[in-house]
Motif scaffolding. Structure first.
Motif, PDB file in Angstrom:
ATOM      1  N   GLY A 194     106.073  88.211  50.016  1.00  0.00           N
ATOM      2  CA  GLY A 194     106.678  86.973  50.479  1.00  0.00           C
ATOM      3  C   GLY A 194     106.437  85.796  49.550  1.00  0.00           C
ATOM      4  O   GLY A 194     106.541  84.641  49.978  1.00  0.00           O
ATOM      5  N   PHE A 195     106.147  86.076  48.265  1.00  0.00           N
ATOM      6  CA  PHE A 195     105.871  84.995  47.329  1.00  0.00           C
ATOM      7  C   PHE A 195     107.156  84.221  47.036  1.00  0.00           C
ATOM      8  O   PHE A 195     108.083  84.719  46.395  1.00  0.00           O
ATOM      9  CB  PHE A 195     105.297  85.551  46.019  1.00  0.00           C
ATOM     10  N   ALA A 196     107.211  82.998  47.536  1.00  0.00           N
ATOM     11  CA  ALA A 196     108.354  82.111  47.329  1.00  0.00           C
ATOM     12  C   ALA A 196     107.799  80.706  47.225  1.00  0.00           C
ATOM     13  O   ALA A 196     107.513  80.069  48.250  1.00  0.00           O
ATOM     14  CB  ALA A 196     109.352  82.225  48.485  1.00  0.00           C
ATOM     15  N   PRO A 197     107.601  80.199  46.006  1.00  0.00           N
ATOM     16  CA  PRO A 197     106.912  78.917  45.810  1.00  0.00           C
ATOM     17  C   PRO A 197     107.452  77.775  46.655  1.00  0.00           C
ATOM     18  O   PRO A 197     106.674  77.012  47.238  1.00  0.00           O
ATOM     19  CB  PRO A 197     107.100  78.657  44.316  1.00  0.00           C
ATOM     20  N   GLY A 198     108.765  77.629  46.748  1.00  0.00           N
ATOM     21  CA  GLY A 198     109.328  76.529  47.526  1.00  0.00           C
ATOM     22  C   GLY A 198     108.929  76.608  48.990  1.00  0.00           C
ATOM     23  O   GLY A 198     108.514  75.610  49.609  1.00  0.00           O
ATOM     24  N   ALA A 199     109.040  77.799  49.579  1.00  0.00           N
ATOM     25  CA  ALA A 199     108.693  77.983  50.980  1.00  0.00           C
ATOM     26  C   ALA A 199     107.192  77.802  51.201  1.00  0.00           C
ATOM     27  O   ALA A 199     106.762  77.254  52.222  1.00  0.00           O
ATOM     28  CB  ALA A 199     109.123  79.379  51.446  1.00  0.00           C
ATOM     29  N   ILE A 200     106.389  78.252  50.221  1.00  0.00           N
ATOM     30  CA  ILE A 200     104.931  78.099  50.321  1.00  0.00           C
ATOM     31  C   ILE A 200     104.561  76.622  50.355  1.00  0.00           C
ATOM     32  O   ILE A 200     103.745  76.181  51.182  1.00  0.00           O
ATOM     33  CB  ILE A 200     104.239  78.816  49.139  1.00  0.00           C
ATOM     34  N   ILE A 201     105.162  75.845  49.476  1.00  0.00           N
ATOM     35  CA  ILE A 201     104.845  74.413  49.414  1.00  0.00           C
ATOM     36  C   ILE A 201     105.203  73.720  50.721  1.00  0.00           C
ATOM     37  O   ILE A 201     104.428  72.904  51.248  1.00  0.00           O
ATOM     38  CB  ILE A 201     105.576  73.760  48.219  1.00  0.00           C
ATOM     39  N   GLU A 202     106.350  74.038  51.271  1.00  0.00           N
ATOM     40  CA  GLU A 202     106.756  73.408  52.523  1.00  0.00           C
ATOM     41  C   GLU A 202     105.830  73.787  53.671  1.00  0.00           C
ATOM     42  O   GLU A 202     105.470  72.940  54.495  1.00  0.00           O
ATOM     43  CB  GLU A 202     108.204  73.798  52.864  1.00  0.00           C
ATOM     44  N   ARG A 203     105.442  75.046  53.707  1.00  0.00           N
ATOM     45  CA  ARG A 203     104.540  75.481  54.784  1.00  0.00           C
ATOM     46  C   ARG A 203     103.180  74.803  54.666  1.00  0.00           C
ATOM     47  O   ARG A 203     102.586  74.393  55.660  1.00  0.00           O
ATOM     48  CB  ARG A 203     104.400  77.003  54.746  1.00  0.00           C
ATOM     49  N   VAL A 204     102.689  74.686  53.444  1.00  0.00           N
ATOM     50  CA  VAL A 204     101.381  74.065  53.244  1.00  0.00           C
ATOM     51  C   VAL A 204     101.446  72.570  53.548  1.00  0.00           C
ATOM     52  O   VAL A 204     100.505  71.997  54.095  1.00  0.00           O
ATOM     53  CB  VAL A 204     100.880  74.311  51.805  1.00  0.00           C
ATOM     54  N   LYS A 205     102.550  71.937  53.228  1.00  0.00           N
ATOM     55  CA  LYS A 205     102.709  70.523  53.571  1.00  0.00           C
ATOM     56  C   LYS A 205     102.600  70.308  55.070  1.00  0.00           C
ATOM     57  O   LYS A 205     101.991  69.334  55.530  1.00  0.00           O
ATOM     58  CB  LYS A 205     104.067  70.014  53.061  1.00  0.00           C
ATOM     59  N   GLN A 206     103.192  71.193  55.839  1.00  0.00           N
ATOM     60  CA  GLN A 206     103.127  71.083  57.292  1.00  0.00           C
ATOM     61  C   GLN A 206     101.679  71.223  57.780  1.00  0.00           C
ATOM     62  O   GLN A 206     101.233  70.477  58.651  1.00  0.00           O
ATOM     63  CB  GLN A 206     104.003  72.155  57.937  1.00  0.00           C
ATOM     64  N   LEU A 207     100.952  72.173  57.206  1.00  0.00           N
ATOM     65  CA  LEU A 207      99.561  72.367  57.603  1.00  0.00           C
ATOM     66  C   LEU A 207      98.698  71.182  57.172  1.00  0.00           C
ATOM     67  O   LEU A 207      97.772  70.783  57.885  1.00  0.00           O
ATOM     68  CB  LEU A 207      99.019  73.663  56.986  1.00  0.00           C
ATOM     69  N   ASP A 208      99.013  70.629  56.014  1.00  0.00           N
ATOM     70  CA  ASP A 208      98.206  69.530  55.485  1.00  0.00           C
ATOM     71  C   ASP A 208      98.327  68.277  56.344  1.00  0.00           C
ATOM     72  O   ASP A 208      97.485  67.376  56.269  1.00  0.00           O
ATOM     73  CB  ASP A 208      98.639  69.224  54.046  1.00  0.00           C
ATOM     74  N   ALA A 209      99.370  68.207  57.158  1.00  0.00           N
ATOM     75  CA  ALA A 209      99.547  67.054  58.045  1.00  0.00           C
ATOM     76  C   ALA A 209      98.621  67.110  59.247  1.00  0.00           C
ATOM     77  O   ALA A 209      98.454  66.111  59.946  1.00  0.00           O
ATOM     78  CB  ALA A 209     101.002  66.975  58.510  1.00  0.00           C
ATOM     79  N   ARG A 210      97.995  68.263  59.482  1.00  0.00           N
ATOM     80  CA  ARG A 210      97.075  68.380  60.601  1.00  0.00           C
ATOM     81  C   ARG A 210      95.792  67.609  60.333  1.00  0.00           C
ATOM     82  O   ARG A 210      95.220  67.699  59.236  1.00  0.00           O
ATOM     83  CB  ARG A 210      96.753  69.856  60.880  1.00  0.00           C
ATOM     84  N   PRO A 211      95.291  66.853  61.303  1.00  0.00           N
ATOM     85  CA  PRO A 211      94.090  66.042  61.080  1.00  0.00           C
ATOM     86  C   PRO A 211      92.812  66.859  60.957  1.00  0.00           C
ATOM     87  O   PRO A 211      91.790  66.350  60.507  1.00  0.00           O
ATOM     88  CB  PRO A 211      94.043  65.141  62.317  1.00  0.00           C
TER      89      PRO A 211
END
Length: 306
Positions: free
Chosen positions: A73-90
Protein backbone atom coordinates in the motif's frame (compact mmCIF):
# COMPACT_ATOMS: atom_id res chain seq x y z
CA UNK A 1 -1.28 23.62 25.14
CA UNK A 2 0.41 23.34 28.55
CA UNK A 3 3.83 21.76 28.98
CA UNK A 4 2.18 19.06 31.09
CA UNK A 5 -0.19 17.99 28.32
CA UNK A 6 2.64 18.11 25.77
CA UNK A 7 4.61 15.57 27.79
CA UNK A 8 1.64 13.18 27.64
CA UNK A 9 1.56 13.09 23.84
CA UNK A 10 2.52 9.84 22.15
CA UNK A 11 5.68 10.41 20.14
CA UNK A 12 5.59 8.66 16.76
CA UNK A 13 8.41 8.73 14.21
CA UNK A 14 7.90 7.52 10.64
CA UNK A 15 11.17 6.21 9.22
CA UNK A 16 11.43 5.91 5.45
CA UNK A 17 13.74 6.68 2.55
CA UNK A 18 15.68 5.08 -0.25
CA UNK A 19 16.32 1.35 -0.13
CA UNK A 20 19.87 0.79 1.08
CA UNK A 21 20.09 4.18 2.80
CA UNK A 22 20.13 2.70 6.32
CA UNK A 23 16.53 2.31 7.52
CA UNK A 24 17.21 -0.97 9.32
CA UNK A 25 20.26 0.46 11.08
CA UNK A 26 18.27 3.51 12.15
CA UNK A 27 15.41 1.42 13.54
CA UNK A 28 17.78 -0.83 15.48
CA UNK A 29 19.43 2.22 17.04
CA UNK A 30 16.07 3.76 17.92
CA UNK A 31 15.12 0.49 19.59
CA UNK A 32 18.33 0.63 21.64
CA UNK A 33 17.35 4.16 22.67
CA UNK A 34 14.07 2.95 24.14
CA UNK A 35 11.75 3.35 21.16
CA UNK A 36 9.34 0.62 20.18
CA UNK A 37 10.30 -0.12 16.58
CA UNK A 38 8.21 -1.79 13.88
CA UNK A 39 9.46 -2.24 10.33
CA UNK A 40 7.62 -2.68 7.00
CA UNK A 41 4.34 -1.55 8.51
CA UNK A 42 1.46 -0.53 6.20
CA UNK A 43 0.75 3.10 7.14
CA UNK A 44 -2.96 2.67 6.35
CA UNK A 45 -3.10 0.51 9.51
CA UNK A 46 -1.42 3.13 11.70
CA UNK A 47 -4.70 4.49 13.17
CA UNK A 48 -5.63 0.97 14.24
CA UNK A 49 -2.19 0.45 15.81
CA UNK A 50 -2.32 3.72 17.76
CA UNK A 51 -5.95 3.41 18.83
CA UNK A 52 -8.53 6.11 19.26
CA UNK A 53 -7.95 9.29 21.16
CA UNK A 54 -8.33 8.61 24.86
CA UNK A 55 -7.71 4.87 24.48
CA UNK A 56 -3.93 5.11 24.31
CA UNK A 57 -1.72 3.86 27.14
CA UNK A 58 -0.20 7.00 28.66
CA UNK A 59 2.92 5.05 29.64
CA UNK A 60 3.65 3.78 26.15
CA UNK A 61 7.20 4.33 24.85
CA UNK A 62 7.85 6.40 21.72
CA UNK A 63 7.02 4.51 18.56
CA UNK A 64 9.16 4.26 15.40
CA UNK A 65 7.42 2.95 12.26
CA UNK A 66 9.57 1.87 9.32
CA UNK A 67 8.26 1.61 5.77
CA UNK A 68 9.60 2.00 2.23
CA UNK A 69 8.65 1.53 -1.38
CA UNK A 70 8.33 -2.25 -0.86
CA UNK A 71 5.72 -1.90 1.89
CA UNK A 72 2.19 -2.95 0.96
CA UNK A 73 0.00 0.00 0.00
CA UNK A 74 2.96 2.35 -0.46
CA UNK A 75 1.45 5.54 -1.89
CA UNK A 76 3.27 8.69 -0.73
CA UNK A 77 0.38 11.08 -1.37
CA UNK A 78 -2.11 8.96 0.56
CA UNK A 79 0.43 8.39 3.36
CA UNK A 80 0.98 12.12 3.80
CA UNK A 81 -2.73 12.84 3.97
CA UNK A 82 -3.34 10.09 6.50
CA UNK A 83 -0.47 11.25 8.69
CA UNK A 84 -1.70 14.84 8.53
CA UNK A 85 -5.03 13.71 9.91
CA UNK A 86 -3.34 11.86 12.77
CA UNK A 87 -1.03 14.78 13.47
CA UNK A 88 -4.08 16.95 14.18
CA UNK A 89 -4.86 14.83 17.23
CA UNK A 90 -3.87 16.56 20.49
CA UNK A 91 -2.58 13.29 22.00
CA UNK A 92 -0.06 12.56 19.23
CA UNK A 93 3.25 14.07 18.15
CA UNK A 94 4.19 12.77 14.69
CA UNK A 95 7.36 13.42 12.70
CA UNK A 96 9.02 11.84 9.68
CA UNK A 97 12.65 10.85 9.11
CA UNK A 98 13.80 10.40 5.52
CA UNK A 99 17.09 8.58 4.87
CA UNK A 100 18.69 9.49 1.57
CA UNK A 101 21.88 8.46 -0.20
CA UNK A 102 23.59 9.21 -3.50
CA UNK A 103 22.76 6.99 -6.47
CA UNK A 104 26.40 5.93 -6.84
CA UNK A 105 26.67 4.84 -3.21
CA UNK A 106 23.34 3.03 -3.37
CA UNK A 107 24.53 1.17 -6.45
CA UNK A 108 27.74 0.22 -4.64
CA UNK A 109 25.77 -1.08 -1.65
CA UNK A 110 23.47 -3.15 -3.86
CA UNK A 111 26.47 -4.58 -5.70
CA UNK A 112 28.24 -5.34 -2.43
CA UNK A 113 25.28 -7.18 -0.91
CA UNK A 114 24.26 -8.73 -4.25
CA UNK A 115 20.67 -7.74 -3.57
CA UNK A 116 18.19 -7.04 -6.34
CA UNK A 117 16.27 -3.79 -6.41
CA UNK A 118 12.56 -4.60 -6.41
CA UNK A 119 11.96 -2.03 -9.18
CA UNK A 120 14.74 -3.41 -11.39
CA UNK A 121 14.00 -7.04 -12.13
CA UNK A 122 15.33 -7.30 -15.68
CA UNK A 123 17.11 -3.96 -15.97
CA UNK A 124 20.23 -2.44 -14.36
CA UNK A 125 19.95 -1.45 -10.70
CA UNK A 126 20.39 2.21 -11.72
CA UNK A 127 16.98 2.11 -13.37
CA UNK A 128 15.35 0.83 -10.19
CA UNK A 129 17.08 3.45 -8.06
CA UNK A 130 15.96 6.22 -10.40
CA UNK A 131 12.36 4.95 -10.43
CA UNK A 132 12.32 4.70 -6.66
CA UNK A 133 13.71 8.22 -6.26
CA UNK A 134 10.84 9.61 -8.33
CA UNK A 135 8.35 7.56 -6.33
CA UNK A 136 9.51 8.69 -2.88
CA UNK A 137 10.13 12.35 -3.81
CA UNK A 138 6.95 13.63 -2.09
CA UNK A 139 7.99 12.00 1.18
CA UNK A 140 11.49 13.45 0.91
CA UNK A 141 10.11 16.96 0.45
CA UNK A 142 7.62 16.51 3.29
CA UNK A 143 9.94 14.90 5.89
CA UNK A 144 10.79 16.80 9.09
CA UNK A 145 14.31 15.34 9.26
CA UNK A 146 16.49 14.46 6.27
CA UNK A 147 19.70 12.48 6.79
CA UNK A 148 22.02 11.81 3.87
CA UNK A 149 23.95 8.62 4.64
CA UNK A 150 26.21 8.68 1.57
CA UNK A 151 29.41 9.17 3.59
CA UNK A 152 28.27 7.36 6.75
CA UNK A 153 29.35 4.00 8.03
CA UNK A 154 26.66 2.15 10.01
CA UNK A 155 28.39 3.28 13.23
CA UNK A 156 28.34 6.90 12.12
CA UNK A 157 24.65 6.67 11.22
CA UNK A 158 23.95 5.27 14.69
CA UNK A 159 25.67 8.29 16.23
CA UNK A 160 23.60 10.71 14.13
CA UNK A 161 20.38 8.92 15.11
CA UNK A 162 21.33 9.24 18.77
CA UNK A 163 22.02 12.95 18.33
CA UNK A 164 18.59 13.54 16.79
CA UNK A 165 16.33 11.17 18.68
CA UNK A 166 17.81 10.11 22.02
CA UNK A 167 16.09 12.73 24.20
CA UNK A 168 14.39 11.54 27.34
CA UNK A 169 13.97 8.03 25.93
CA UNK A 170 17.67 7.24 26.14
CA UNK A 171 18.55 4.85 28.93
CA UNK A 172 21.68 5.78 30.91
CA UNK A 173 24.73 3.61 30.42
CA UNK A 174 25.00 0.90 33.08
CA UNK A 175 28.37 0.95 34.85
CA UNK A 176 29.44 -1.98 37.02
CA UNK A 177 32.55 -1.98 39.20
CA UNK A 178 33.65 -5.49 40.14
CA UNK A 179 36.32 -6.94 42.41
CA UNK A 180 37.67 -10.43 41.76
CA UNK A 181 40.53 -12.83 42.44
CA UNK A 182 42.86 -13.66 39.55
CA UNK A 183 43.39 -17.16 40.93
CA UNK A 184 39.76 -17.93 40.10
CA UNK A 185 39.87 -16.41 36.64
CA UNK A 186 39.24 -13.05 35.00
CA UNK A 187 35.53 -12.12 34.69
CA UNK A 188 34.62 -12.96 31.08
CA UNK A 189 32.32 -9.94 30.67
CA UNK A 190 34.86 -7.37 31.87
CA UNK A 191 35.50 -4.49 29.46
CA UNK A 192 38.36 -3.00 31.48
CA UNK A 193 40.57 -5.02 33.84
CA UNK A 194 43.03 -3.51 36.33
CA UNK A 195 45.54 -5.69 38.18
CA UNK A 196 46.05 -4.41 41.74
CA UNK A 197 48.59 -7.06 42.79
CA UNK A 198 51.38 -4.47 42.73
CA UNK A 199 50.03 -3.10 46.02
CA UNK A 200 51.18 -4.50 49.37
CA UNK A 201 48.97 -7.45 50.32
CA UNK A 202 47.18 -7.07 53.69
CA UNK A 203 46.81 -10.84 53.84
CA UNK A 204 50.36 -11.16 55.08
CA UNK A 205 49.65 -9.00 58.11
CA UNK A 206 48.21 -11.41 60.74
CA UNK A 207 46.14 -8.62 62.26
CA UNK A 208 44.47 -7.83 58.92
CA UNK A 209 44.07 -11.30 57.41
CA UNK A 210 40.55 -11.85 58.72
CA UNK A 211 39.38 -8.45 57.56
CA UNK A 212 38.37 -7.49 54.02
CA UNK A 213 38.70 -4.49 51.78
CA UNK A 214 35.45 -3.20 53.27
CA UNK A 215 37.11 -2.71 56.65
CA UNK A 216 38.91 0.52 57.59
CA UNK A 217 42.18 -1.11 58.81
CA UNK A 218 42.67 -2.81 55.43
CA UNK A 219 41.96 0.44 53.58
CA UNK A 220 44.46 2.30 55.74
CA UNK A 221 47.09 -0.38 55.06
CA UNK A 222 46.60 -0.20 51.29
CA UNK A 223 46.68 3.59 51.22
CA UNK A 224 50.07 3.57 52.93
CA UNK A 225 51.57 1.83 49.91
CA UNK A 226 53.61 4.42 48.01
CA UNK A 227 52.16 3.19 44.72
CA UNK A 228 48.53 3.65 45.72
CA UNK A 229 47.75 7.37 45.40
CA UNK A 230 49.28 8.08 41.99
CA UNK A 231 47.98 4.83 40.47
CA UNK A 232 44.47 5.36 41.80
CA UNK A 233 44.35 8.89 40.36
CA UNK A 234 45.57 7.74 36.94
CA UNK A 235 42.99 4.96 36.75
CA UNK A 236 40.22 7.31 37.94
CA UNK A 237 41.16 9.95 35.36
CA UNK A 238 41.30 7.29 32.63
CA UNK A 239 37.81 6.06 33.51
CA UNK A 240 36.39 9.57 33.63
CA UNK A 241 37.76 10.09 30.12
CA UNK A 242 36.62 6.73 28.73
CA UNK A 243 33.10 6.42 30.13
CA UNK A 244 31.64 9.45 28.28
CA UNK A 245 33.32 8.17 25.11
CA UNK A 246 31.72 4.74 25.54
CA UNK A 247 28.35 6.44 26.08
CA UNK A 248 28.81 8.52 22.92
CA UNK A 249 29.43 5.31 20.98
CA UNK A 250 26.11 3.92 22.23
CA UNK A 251 27.57 1.32 24.58
CA UNK A 252 24.85 0.22 27.03
CA UNK A 253 27.01 -1.57 29.58
CA UNK A 254 30.55 -1.02 30.84
CA UNK A 255 32.04 -3.53 33.28
CA UNK A 256 35.17 -2.38 35.15
CA UNK A 257 37.02 -5.10 37.04
CA UNK A 258 39.73 -4.76 39.70
CA UNK A 259 41.64 -7.91 40.55
CA UNK A 260 44.02 -9.09 43.23
CA UNK A 261 45.13 -12.59 44.18
CA UNK A 262 42.12 -13.83 46.10
CA UNK A 263 39.61 -11.01 45.59
CA UNK A 264 39.28 -10.21 49.28
CA UNK A 265 41.44 -7.21 50.20
CA UNK A 266 43.07 -4.95 47.59
CA UNK A 267 40.57 -5.37 44.75
CA UNK A 268 37.61 -4.91 47.11
CA UNK A 269 38.99 -1.69 48.59
CA UNK A 270 39.90 -0.22 45.20
CA UNK A 271 36.50 -1.13 43.70
CA UNK A 272 34.69 0.63 46.54
CA UNK A 273 36.90 3.71 46.35
CA UNK A 274 36.64 3.91 42.56
CA UNK A 275 32.86 3.56 42.64
CA UNK A 276 32.72 6.46 45.11
CA UNK A 277 34.89 8.58 42.79
CA UNK A 278 32.62 7.78 39.83
CA UNK A 279 29.56 8.76 41.84
CA UNK A 280 31.16 12.10 42.63
CA UNK A 281 31.59 12.57 38.87
CA UNK A 282 27.90 11.95 38.19
CA UNK A 283 27.83 8.23 37.33
CA UNK A 284 25.76 5.62 39.19
CA UNK A 285 27.90 2.49 39.32
CA UNK A 286 26.83 -0.83 40.77
CA UNK A 287 29.49 -2.51 42.91
CA UNK A 288 29.92 -6.30 42.99
CA UNK A 289 32.51 -8.36 44.89
CA UNK A 290 32.76 -11.72 43.15
CA UNK A 291 35.01 -13.57 45.59
CA UNK A 292 34.63 -11.64 48.81
CA UNK A 293 32.46 -14.21 50.59
CA UNK A 294 34.24 -17.18 49.14
CA UNK A 295 36.13 -19.30 51.66
CA UNK A 296 38.34 -20.39 48.81
CA UNK A 297 39.72 -16.85 48.63
CA UNK A 298 41.52 -17.33 51.93
CA UNK A 299 43.09 -20.57 50.79
CA UNK A 300 44.20 -18.94 47.54
CA UNK A 301 45.78 -16.02 49.34
CA UNK A 302 47.68 -18.45 51.53
CA UNK A 303 49.21 -20.18 48.54
CA UNK A 304 50.40 -17.05 46.70
CA UNK A 305 52.86 -14.39 47.73
CA UNK A 306 51.43 -11.63 45.53
Amino acid sequence: MSSESLLERQRILLVTGMLGAGKTTALHELEDLGWEAIDNFPIRLLPRLIGREGERDSGAPPLAIGFDSRTRGFAPGAIIERVKQLDARPDLELSTLFLDCSDAELRRRFDETRRRHHLAHDVPVDVGISAERDLVAPLRRWADVLIDTTLFSPKELQQVIRQHFAGASQEPMTVTVLSFGFARGVPPAADLVFDMRFLDNPHWDPELRDYSGLDEPVGAHIQKDEGFAASFERIRDLLLDLLPRYAAQGKSYVNIAFGCTGGRHRSVFIAERMAAALREAGFSPTVLHRNLKSRTAELIEGSHRQ
